[in-house]
Scaffold this motif. Structure first.
Motif, PDB file in Angstrom:
ATOM      1  N   SER A 163      95.450  75.696  37.407  1.00 12.47           N
ATOM      2  CA  SER A 163      96.907  75.539  37.329  1.00 12.47           C
ATOM      3  C   SER A 163      97.505  75.635  38.726  1.00 12.47           C
ATOM      4  O   SER A 163      98.392  74.849  39.097  1.00 12.47           O
ATOM      5  CB  SER A 163      97.531  76.633  36.464  1.00 12.47           C
ATOM      6  OG  SER A 163      96.851  76.718  35.252  1.00 12.47           O
ATOM      7  N   SER A 214      96.905  72.524  40.607  1.00  9.78           N
ATOM      8  CA  SER A 214      97.780  71.474  40.118  1.00  9.78           C
ATOM      9  C   SER A 214      99.210  71.660  40.657  1.00  9.78           C
ATOM     10  O   SER A 214      99.841  70.718  41.117  1.00  9.78           O
ATOM     11  CB  SER A 214      97.754  71.484  38.587  1.00  9.78           C
ATOM     12  OG  SER A 214      98.704  70.613  38.091  1.00  9.78           O
ATOM     13  N   ASN A 266      95.601  67.305  36.017  1.00  5.88           N
ATOM     14  CA  ASN A 266      95.536  68.226  34.887  1.00  5.88           C
ATOM     15  C   ASN A 266      94.108  68.657  34.601  1.00  5.88           C
ATOM     16  O   ASN A 266      93.163  67.904  34.800  1.00  5.88           O
ATOM     17  CB  ASN A 266      96.119  67.555  33.635  1.00  5.88           C
ATOM     18  CG  ASN A 266      97.622  67.379  33.785  1.00  5.88           C
ATOM     19  OD1 ASN A 266      98.261  68.136  34.503  1.00  5.88           O
ATOM     20  ND2 ASN A 266      98.157  66.350  33.140  1.00  5.88           N
ATOM     21  N   THR A 300      90.838  69.865  32.379  1.00  3.61           N
ATOM     22  CA  THR A 300      90.182  69.635  31.094  1.00  3.61           C
ATOM     23  C   THR A 300      89.357  70.880  30.767  1.00  3.61           C
ATOM     24  O   THR A 300      88.549  71.300  31.596  1.00  3.61           O
ATOM     25  CB  THR A 300      89.210  68.436  31.196  1.00  3.61           C
ATOM     26  OG1 THR A 300      89.926  67.331  31.713  1.00  3.61           O
ATOM     27  CG2 THR A 300      88.599  68.099  29.857  1.00  3.61           C
ATOM     28  N   ALA A 312      89.081  69.844  36.973  1.00  6.49           N
ATOM     29  CA  ALA A 312      90.203  68.960  37.295  1.00  6.49           C
ATOM     30  C   ALA A 312      89.792  68.034  38.433  1.00  6.49           C
ATOM     31  O   ALA A 312      89.029  68.429  39.321  1.00  6.49           O
ATOM     32  CB  ALA A 312      91.419  69.786  37.712  1.00  6.49           C
TER      33      ALA A 312
END
Lengths: 267, 282
Positions: free
Chosen positions: A97, A100, A107, A109, A226
């Protein structure tokens, strides 16, 4: 006797030796572009399943996969500083996160899940039935500020109302360690009487006994992957991410090493 | 002189037992320290080589041979040997002129330059790696991609730290050489480089070998900068120190200690060679 200045002879010999040594370097990388290659930042605790999966994927798809291991937190800093690489495989989705949010990765997975358990020597395992029992021992616990296991442990025990007990015990006679691997090694070496690690990490130490306490059942780590925004091969990177999370053989490989493959209880 | 004479006279009679107590104290401290170091090595050897213990059973009875049978670890050993030799050669190529410059040269800011040479020694290892990584951001992307997380990063990270040690050794060696011989050669018409090659170089040959071997051993022990700047990529940028880290990270304590023993053996060999060469040169 040669009249050439020994300085020049030495310099020439040094340069020749260097040239020979450079040729002797193992696996000198080939010319970029001759075969696609993926550079993956991978949490060190995931090494066993990832090595096997990457090898299979590489031979099936003709893609060279270089895996760089480290703590998830260290890897995140490296991704930010280096701005090279294709995928980030972290032992905790918090790091994904963060990656990101900072625009370093897309995003995440979900790939697999881990649950916190207590590890100790087989002789001591019988004495551990509760958090109170655990607090009497010399403990090694993941640092709540650095290690994913530490953060998950603190959150679960705060919810159960006995984090203070463990925190006091650690400050009295135990230790906070930066990675889950350090915690497991402390217990394996006898430097600590018990520790809290992911069940998948515990399974890599068959000599240790595992105790599951109900207070820790909510302490879970979500392994995820990601694609990095700076990836040179985003298509291949996305394909490998799918292969990790959805391919049946990959899921089996994770299960073999004590992970709970994502999706098994997600849906 | 008379003051000096009186105590020496008494020393021959009364000081003998005190002197031996003094030496016994020194020997005790030395023995305790040596024992601590040897006990560490013995513990490593027993942990890695004896069957049983707490380590995982997956390694079988011979973790050292199991480690050497692993192609990744063989690659790591190969890369360690070659990269350390390259970085120690490069260190010498840099340390010799810099050591000479700092020893003989006189220029503004010399003290500052001298202090800068120690930066790799005093900086925390991780900071060296991080600084190299950040520095590479300023280079053109093709060059950056060819270095960061690739084999050249291993050599660069080793070189930065090892050369700082080599510079110290070479500077000390040049400080101890006789300036006058060099001046005589110059007065007889030799150029600077001729005087350096024919007069100075033969005097520091031993020191160069010592510096090279020390740089080699230092490069082999490098870990923090490598992990950050070169990464711990199996079969690519993995060297023995990162092998220990990788084996530890999956709980293969015996494998990690077995590889550590390999590193200890190589370091002891190199440091002993450095000592022997240094003694012979002296």
């Amino acid at each position: 006797m040669s009249r050439i200045n020994p300085l020049y002879r030495l310099m020439a010999a040094g340069l020749m030796a260097l040239a020979v040594l450079v040729l002797l370097l193992p696996g000198t990388p080939g010319v970029v572009g001759e075969e696609p290659s993926l550079h993956i930042y991978c949490a060190a605790a995931l090494r066993k399943p990832i090595e096997a999966i990457a090898q299979r994927y590489g031979s099936e798809h003709g893609v060279r996969i270089n895996i760089q291991y480290g703590g998830s937190n260290t890897l995140l800093s490296q991704i930010e500083a280096a701005r090279v690489g294709d995928l980030f495989l972290a032992a905790d989705d918090v790091y994904l996160s963060t990656a990101s949010e900072r625009g370093l990765a897309g995003n995440a997975t979900p790939v697999a899940r881990m649950t916190a358990v207590v590890v100790s020597s087989p002789e001591r395992a019988g004495q551990i039935r509760s958090i109170a029992d655990l607090a009497k021992l010399r403990l090694s616990i993941g640092s709540p500020d650095q290690a994913a296991i530490g953060r998950a442990t603190r959150a679960a025990l705060q919810a159960a109302g006995n984090w203070e007990l463990i925190d006091d015990a650690v400050r009295r006679s135990g230790v906070y360690k930066p990675t889950v691997g350090d915690v497991a090694n402390d217990v394996a070496l006898g430097a600590a009487e018990a520790g809290i690690v992911w069940d998948a990490v515990a399974s890599q130490h068959p000599a240790l006994s595992v105790v599951r306490l109900p207070e820790l059942s909510s302490a879970q780590g979500a392994v995820g992957v990601a694609v990095l925004t700076g990836s040179h091969h985003p298509e291949h990177a996305r394909d490998f991410a799918r292969y990790l999370s959805h391919n049946e053989k990959s899921r089996h490989e994770f299960a073999k090493w004590g992970f709970e493959p994502a999706g098994a209880s997600d849906h | 002189m008379t003051d000096h004479h009186r105590p020496t006279k008494t020393a021959t009679n009364a000081h003998a037992p005190r002197l031996s107590a003094f030496w016994i104290a020194l020997a005790t401290v030395c023995a305790a320290y040596v024992l601590l170091l040897l006990a560490m090595l013995a513990a490593d050897a027993m942990f890695a080589l004896l069957p049983g213990g707490q380590a995982d059973a997956a390694n079988g009875p011979g973790p050292l041979s199991a480690a050497l049978a692993d192609p990744n670890i063989r690659h790591s050993l190969h890369l360690t040997l070659v990269s350390c030799t390259i970085s120690s050669l490069l260190s010498l190529m840099v340390a010799t002129p810099i050591g000479y410059l700092l020893s003989r040269g006189s220029f503004p800011g010399k003290r500052l330059v001298d202090a800068v040479m120690d930066i790799p020694i005093v900086l925390p290892p991780l900071v060296v790696g991080l600084s190299l990584l950040v520095l590479m951001q300023w280079f053109p992307p093709p060059l950056r991609d060819a270095v960061v997380y690739q084999t050249p990063a291993v050599i660069l990270a080793q070189f930065v730290v090892a050369s700082a040690f080599a510079i110290r050794v070479m500077r000390g060696a040049f400080d101890q050489t006789d300036h006058r011989q060099e001046e005589v050669a110059r007065s007889l018409g030799a150029s600077r480089s001729q005087a350096f090659g024919w007069v100075v170089l033969p005097q520091v040959r031993g020191a160069m070998l010592t510096a090279g071997l020390l740089a080699w051993a230092r490069a082999m022990g490098e870990f923090g900068p490598l992990l950050v700047f070169a990464g711990a990529t199996r079969g690519k940028t993995e060297v023995l120190s990162t092998t220990v880290f990788l084996e530890l990270s999956v709980g293969n304590l015996r494998g990690a200690v077995a590889v550590s023993l390999l590193m200890i053996a190589a370091s002891v060999l190199m440091l002993t060679l450095a000592r022997l060469v240094g003694d012979r040169a002296a």
